[in-house]
Design a protein around this motif. Structure first.
Motif, PDB file in Angstrom:
ATOM      1  N   LEU A  83     131.086   7.518 -11.403  1.00  0.00           N
ATOM      2  CA  LEU A  83     130.326   8.206 -12.439  1.00  0.00           C
ATOM      3  C   LEU A  83     129.672   9.476 -11.898  1.00  0.00           C
ATOM      4  CD1 LEU A  83     128.761   5.069 -14.163  1.00  0.00           C
ATOM      5  CD2 LEU A  83     130.448   6.619 -15.169  1.00  0.00           C
ATOM      6  N   ARG A  84     129.124   9.400 -10.711  1.00  0.00           N
ATOM      7  CA  ARG A  84     128.504  10.599 -10.122  1.00  0.00           C
ATOM      8  C   ARG A  84     129.563  11.683  -9.892  1.00  0.00           C
ATOM      9  NH1 ARG A  84     123.307   9.825  -9.205  1.00  0.00           N
ATOM     10  NH2 ARG A  84     122.477   7.783  -8.552  1.00  0.00           N
ATOM     11  N   ALA A  85     130.737  11.277  -9.444  1.00  0.00           N
ATOM     12  CA  ALA A  85     131.785  12.257  -9.146  1.00  0.00           C
ATOM     13  C   ALA A  85     132.340  12.908 -10.413  1.00  0.00           C
ATOM     14  CB  ALA A  85     132.911  11.586  -8.375  1.00  0.00           C
ATOM     15  N   HIS A  86     132.230  12.220 -11.552  1.00  0.00           N
ATOM     16  CA  HIS A  86     132.819  12.726 -12.796  1.00  0.00           C
ATOM     17  C   HIS A  86     131.775  13.218 -13.793  1.00  0.00           C
ATOM     18  CE1 HIS A  86     136.208  10.426 -11.133  1.00  0.00           C
ATOM     19  NE2 HIS A  86     136.991  11.179 -11.900  1.00  0.00           N
ATOM     20  N   ALA A  87     130.515  13.313 -13.393  1.00  0.00           N
ATOM     21  CA  ALA A  87     129.477  13.766 -14.323  1.00  0.00           C
ATOM     22  C   ALA A  87     129.786  15.200 -14.785  1.00  0.00           C
ATOM     23  CB  ALA A  87     128.111  13.708 -13.662  1.00  0.00           C
ATOM     24  N   PRO A  88     129.992  15.441 -16.087  1.00  0.00           N
ATOM     25  CA  PRO A  88     130.377  16.775 -16.551  1.00  0.00           C
ATOM     26  C   PRO A  88     129.174  17.710 -16.689  1.00  0.00           C
ATOM     27  CG  PRO A  88     130.310  15.267 -18.397  1.00  0.00           C
ATOM     28  CD  PRO A  88     129.991  14.453 -17.172  1.00  0.00           C
ATOM     29  N   PHE A  89     129.422  18.988 -16.537  1.00  0.00           N
ATOM     30  CA  PHE A  89     128.421  20.038 -16.781  1.00  0.00           C
ATOM     31  C   PHE A  89     127.190  19.904 -15.888  1.00  0.00           C
ATOM     32  CE2 PHE A  89     130.216  18.695 -20.986  1.00  0.00           C
ATOM     33  CZ  PHE A  89     131.248  19.630 -21.019  1.00  0.00           C
ATOM     34  N   GLY A  90     127.315  19.209 -14.776  1.00  0.00           N
ATOM     35  CA  GLY A  90     126.166  19.018 -13.904  1.00  0.00           C
ATOM     36  C   GLY A  90     125.117  18.083 -14.474  1.00  0.00           C
ATOM     37  N   ALA A  91     125.510  17.187 -15.397  1.00  0.00           N
ATOM     38  CA  ALA A  91     124.557  16.261 -16.028  1.00  0.00           C
ATOM     39  C   ALA A  91     123.841  15.415 -14.980  1.00  0.00           C
ATOM     40  CB  ALA A  91     125.278  15.361 -17.023  1.00  0.00           C
TER      41      ALA A  91
ATOM     42  N   THR B  31     127.920  12.354 -22.201  1.00  0.00           N
ATOM     43  CA  THR B  31     128.089  10.900 -22.100  1.00  0.00           C
ATOM     44  C   THR B  31     129.484  10.486 -22.539  1.00  0.00           C
ATOM     45  OG1 THR B  31     125.715  10.551 -22.482  1.00  0.00           O
ATOM     46  CG2 THR B  31     127.178   8.678 -22.856  1.00  0.00           C
ATOM     47  N   VAL B  32     129.952  11.020 -23.659  1.00  0.00           N
ATOM     48  CA  VAL B  32     131.282  10.663 -24.155  1.00  0.00           C
ATOM     49  C   VAL B  32     132.358  11.053 -23.148  1.00  0.00           C
ATOM     50  CG1 VAL B  32     132.993  11.180 -25.930  1.00  0.00           C
ATOM     51  CG2 VAL B  32     130.628  10.715 -26.584  1.00  0.00           C
ATOM     52  N   LYS B  33     132.269  12.278 -22.616  1.00  0.00           N
ATOM     53  CA  LYS B  33     133.260  12.724 -21.642  1.00  0.00           C
ATOM     54  C   LYS B  33     133.208  11.888 -20.365  1.00  0.00           C
ATOM     55  CE  LYS B  33     134.220  17.002 -20.828  1.00  0.00           C
ATOM     56  NZ  LYS B  33     135.661  16.983 -21.195  1.00  0.00           N
ATOM     57  N   LEU B  34     132.004  11.541 -19.935  1.00  0.00           N
ATOM     58  CA  LEU B  34     131.859  10.763 -18.712  1.00  0.00           C
ATOM     59  C   LEU B  34     132.402   9.350 -18.885  1.00  0.00           C
ATOM     60  CD1 LEU B  34     130.844  10.350 -15.834  1.00  0.00           C
ATOM     61  CD2 LEU B  34     128.554   9.921 -16.777  1.00  0.00           C
ATOM     62  N   LEU B  35     132.029   8.698 -19.969  1.00  0.00           N
ATOM     63  CA  LEU B  35     132.487   7.333 -20.182  1.00  0.00           C
ATOM     64  C   LEU B  35     134.003   7.271 -20.301  1.00  0.00           C
ATOM     65  CD1 LEU B  35     129.800   5.974 -22.689  1.00  0.00           C
ATOM     66  CD2 LEU B  35     129.973   5.526 -20.231  1.00  0.00           C
ATOM     67  N   ALA B  36     134.609   8.291 -20.899  1.00  0.00           N
ATOM     68  CA  ALA B  36     136.060   8.279 -21.086  1.00  0.00           C
ATOM     69  C   ALA B  36     136.813   8.253 -19.768  1.00  0.00           C
ATOM     70  CB  ALA B  36     136.488   9.487 -21.913  1.00  0.00           C
ATOM     71  N   THR B  37     136.180   8.678 -18.684  1.00  0.00           N
ATOM     72  CA  THR B  37     136.864   8.677 -17.386  1.00  0.00           C
ATOM     73  C   THR B  37     136.985   7.280 -16.779  1.00  0.00           C
ATOM     74  OG1 THR B  37     134.857   9.010 -16.022  1.00  0.00           O
ATOM     75  CG2 THR B  37     135.922  10.987 -16.935  1.00  0.00           C
ATOM     76  N   LEU B  38     136.291   6.304 -17.346  1.00  0.00           N
ATOM     77  CA  LEU B  38     136.315   4.955 -16.782  1.00  0.00           C
ATOM     78  C   LEU B  38     137.626   4.228 -17.053  1.00  0.00           C
ATOM     79  CD1 LEU B  38     132.685   3.828 -17.724  1.00  0.00           C
ATOM     80  CD2 LEU B  38     133.534   4.360 -15.417  1.00  0.00           C
ATOM     81  N   TRP B  39     138.402   4.681 -18.042  1.00  0.00           N
ATOM     82  CA  TRP B  39     139.656   4.021 -18.423  1.00  0.00           C
ATOM     83  C   TRP B  39     140.785   5.039 -18.479  1.00  0.00           C
ATOM     84  CZ3 TRP B  39     135.185   3.916 -21.422  1.00  0.00           C
ATOM     85  CH2 TRP B  39     134.417   2.746 -21.357  1.00  0.00           C
ATOM     86  N   ASP B  40     142.017   4.563 -18.249  1.00  0.00           N
ATOM     87  CA  ASP B  40     143.173   5.432 -18.436  1.00  0.00           C
ATOM     88  C   ASP B  40     143.668   5.319 -19.873  1.00  0.00           C
ATOM     89  OD1 ASP B  40     144.708   3.090 -18.654  1.00  0.00           O
ATOM     90  OD2 ASP B  40     145.478   3.223 -16.597  1.00  0.00           O
ATOM     91  N   ASP B  41     144.818   5.939 -20.158  1.00  0.00           N
ATOM     92  CA  ASP B  41     145.300   5.985 -21.537  1.00  0.00           C
ATOM     93  C   ASP B  41     145.706   4.620 -22.081  1.00  0.00           C
ATOM     94  OD1 ASP B  41     144.854   8.678 -21.632  1.00  0.00           O
ATOM     95  OD2 ASP B  41     146.941   9.253 -21.227  1.00  0.00           O
ATOM     96  N   ASP B  42     145.965   3.646 -21.185  1.00  0.00           N
ATOM     97  CA  ASP B  42     146.296   2.288 -21.628  1.00  0.00           C
ATOM     98  C   ASP B  42     145.056   1.416 -21.804  1.00  0.00           C
ATOM     99  OD1 ASP B  42     149.041   2.652 -21.732  1.00  0.00           O
ATOM    100  OD2 ASP B  42     149.307   2.170 -19.604  1.00  0.00           O
TER     101      ASP B  42
ATOM    102  N   ASP C 216     125.056  19.084 -24.820  1.00  0.00           N
ATOM    103  CA  ASP C 216     124.092  18.042 -25.169  1.00  0.00           C
ATOM    104  C   ASP C 216     124.473  16.741 -24.462  1.00  0.00           C
ATOM    105  OD1 ASP C 216     125.246  16.055 -27.602  1.00  0.00           O
ATOM    106  OD2 ASP C 216     126.329  17.932 -27.272  1.00  0.00           O
ATOM    107  N   ALA C 217     123.535  15.814 -24.397  1.00  0.00           N
ATOM    108  CA  ALA C 217     123.746  14.580 -23.636  1.00  0.00           C
ATOM    109  C   ALA C 217     124.835  13.713 -24.248  1.00  0.00           C
ATOM    110  CB  ALA C 217     122.435  13.799 -23.532  1.00  0.00           C
ATOM    111  N   PHE C 218     124.991  13.796 -25.568  1.00  0.00           N
ATOM    112  CA  PHE C 218     126.035  12.992 -26.195  1.00  0.00           C
ATOM    113  C   PHE C 218     127.416  13.449 -25.737  1.00  0.00           C
ATOM    114  CE2 PHE C 218     125.065  10.143 -29.951  1.00  0.00           C
ATOM    115  CZ  PHE C 218     126.032   9.219 -29.606  1.00  0.00           C
TER     116      PHE C 218
END
Length: 464
Positions: free
Chosen positions: A352-360, A244-255, A239-241
């Motif tokens: 964001l395009r490079a990290h889009a999960p599931f072909g979103a 979206t959650v997985k994609l947004l999480a790639t914008l930041w590291d663990d810190d 689902d899109a949620f």
């Protein structure tokens, strides 16, 4: 500090005498809900502009005062009303352009305000109300300083002055570039004073010498042609949620530091600023740790930041067992001084395009980019400003960066490359601009008027 001259003394006296009326006029402006967003009553923005035009007329300084608009590029619309007032320089004196804006942020949830947002209220040495600081106080610093210099110098005033009070800064300054082009000669100046920033604290004045840029856009993530039952298809259908959650999480590291390749950071020293000060000024509770790496002020002033500021998704009240086909989020990125906002946006989009999960499927819209600002602190006017701030506040000023963005300053620098730009203001770390219970520290306002009036007096004594 410098020794007091007769003109200097006259300015000091005029400032002190004029503060009560300046605060009364500020209160009257705060009562006008001049929100430039189209879903609000636009007649109030016009009303605010007309009130400021009347104040400009009342200074007795200007040859011409008008309320005017310029077209929004690429549309048939006009921008919000701005006030433009001008007087020509005489006897070889310089011309100063004084900028502020009279539009304000929406009040938001009025239940979070301790007093009504558009009813100015004095409490514990602060004036509360939407726009009390950002930026109707900036407007009144200019007006009060002009009143004081006119009172002190009289008909001997030879300084050229242009006053530009914008009506849509909080809504993106959509017609700003066209307004500069339409009024280029009226705005041309040797010195530009932008009264829309802040100070180190309520007693220590500051010159803002760096501002981050911004890249703001809407991201839509789509994974389904239509909504489907989460029990029937959950576990197999993304689902899109989830995407979206997985994609947004790639914008930041663990810190919590930005993890986007291609975003740069500025290497510059910052003053001492403790974690406890950050907690106090930002409202960060004990137990919640700061994000990022490096000195705290380097994270705020010199490094990029990415924030998700809005989301269109099913509300909690309307939640059902459904796989969402599409989610939209608003992303606000702050760009390090030294990097173009368009370059930063391109890097984020590529990430964001490079990290889009599931072909979103990703869609980008409502893109708004504004460049950062780095001041040239080597000009003669900076020395005058430092001296004026020290005299006006009784404390030596600091040179600071700001984590926020004022993109139109880069536009001013491009249009008027010979002008020296000073970024000043009346806000302090507890002002809460854009938030409920916005307020102005009254002594800071008095000192800001004093400093600007002294600067105008010094400019009026200089030939170029």
């Amino acid at each position: 500090m410098t020794s007091e001259t007769p003109r200097n003394s006259a300015v000091n006296n005029a400032v002190a005498a004029g503060i009560p009326s300046a605060l009364a006029d500020l209160g009257a402006l705060v009562r006008i809900p001049s929100v430039a967003w189209p879903s609000f009553d636009q007649t109030q923005v016009q009303r605010s502009a007309e009130a400021i035009a009347a104040l400009a007329e009342g200074t007795g300084v200007f040859d011409r005062v008008e309320v005017t608009r310029s077209a929004i590029p690429g549309t048939d619309e006009l921008g919000q009303p701005a006030v433009l007032a001008t007087r020509a320089a005489r006897d070889g004196r310089p011309t100063v352009l004084l900028y502020a804006h009279h539009d304000v942020q929406p009040a938001g949830d009025e239940a979070l305000w301790e007093t009504p947002p558009f009813e100015p209220t004095v409490r514990d040495g602060r004036l509360y109300g939407r726009g009390a600081a950002d930026d109707k106080a900036g407007v009144m610093v200019h007006i009060a300083a002009l009143r004081a210099i006119r009172e002190a110098v009289g008909d001997d005033l030879s300084l050229g002055v242009a006053l530009f009070v914008e009506g849509e800064e909080e809504f993106g300054s959509r017609s700003f570039g066209r307004f500069l082009a339409d009024n280029l000669e009226s705005l041309r100046s040797d010195v530009i004073v932008v009264a829309d920033s802040g100070n180190w604290d309520t007693t220590t004045p500051a010159l803002t010498v760096s501002l981050r840029g911004n890249a703001h856009f809407t991201l839509t993530v789509r994974t389904l042609e239509h909504a489907s039952h989460s029990g029937m298809f959950g576990g197999a259908v993304p689902d899109a949620f989830l995407a979206t959650v997985k994609l947004l999480a790639t914008l930041w590291d663990d810190d919590g530091a930005v993890a986007v390749a291609g975003l740069t950071e500025r290497d510059a020293e910052t003053p001492e600023y403790t974690e406890q000060t950050l907690r106090d000024e930002a409202g960060l509770p004990e137990g919640v740790r700061p994000i990022g790496r490096g000195s705290i002020l380097s994270r705020i002033w010199n490094k990029p930041a990415i924030t998700v500021t809005g989301i269109d998704a099913t509300s909690v009240a309307e939640a059902s067992n459904t796989l969402a086909p599409e989610i939209s989020v608003v992303i606000s990125a702050r760009v390090s001084p030294g990097q173009s906002a368009r370059e930063a946006y391109a890097a984020i989009q590529e990430h964001l395009r490079a990290h889009a999960p599931f072909g979103a499927e990703l869609t980008f819209s409502d893109v708004d980019c504004g460049d950062a600002f780095l001041a040239d602190t080597g000009g003669w006017v900076v020395d005058l400003a430092r001296t004026s701030l020290a005299e006006g506040y009784g404390v030596e000023p600091l040179e600071i960066g700001i984590g926020g963005s004022i993109p139109f300053i880069a536009d001013l620098a491009e249009r008027f490359p010979e002008a020296q730009i000073l970024v000043t203001g009346v806000e302090d770390p507890h002002t809460r601009a854009h938030s409920p219970n916005e307020s102005l520290h009254l002594e800071t306002f008095r000192n800001a008027v004093h400093a600007e009036a002294l600067l105008l007096e010094k400019l009026d004594s200089r030939t170029i």
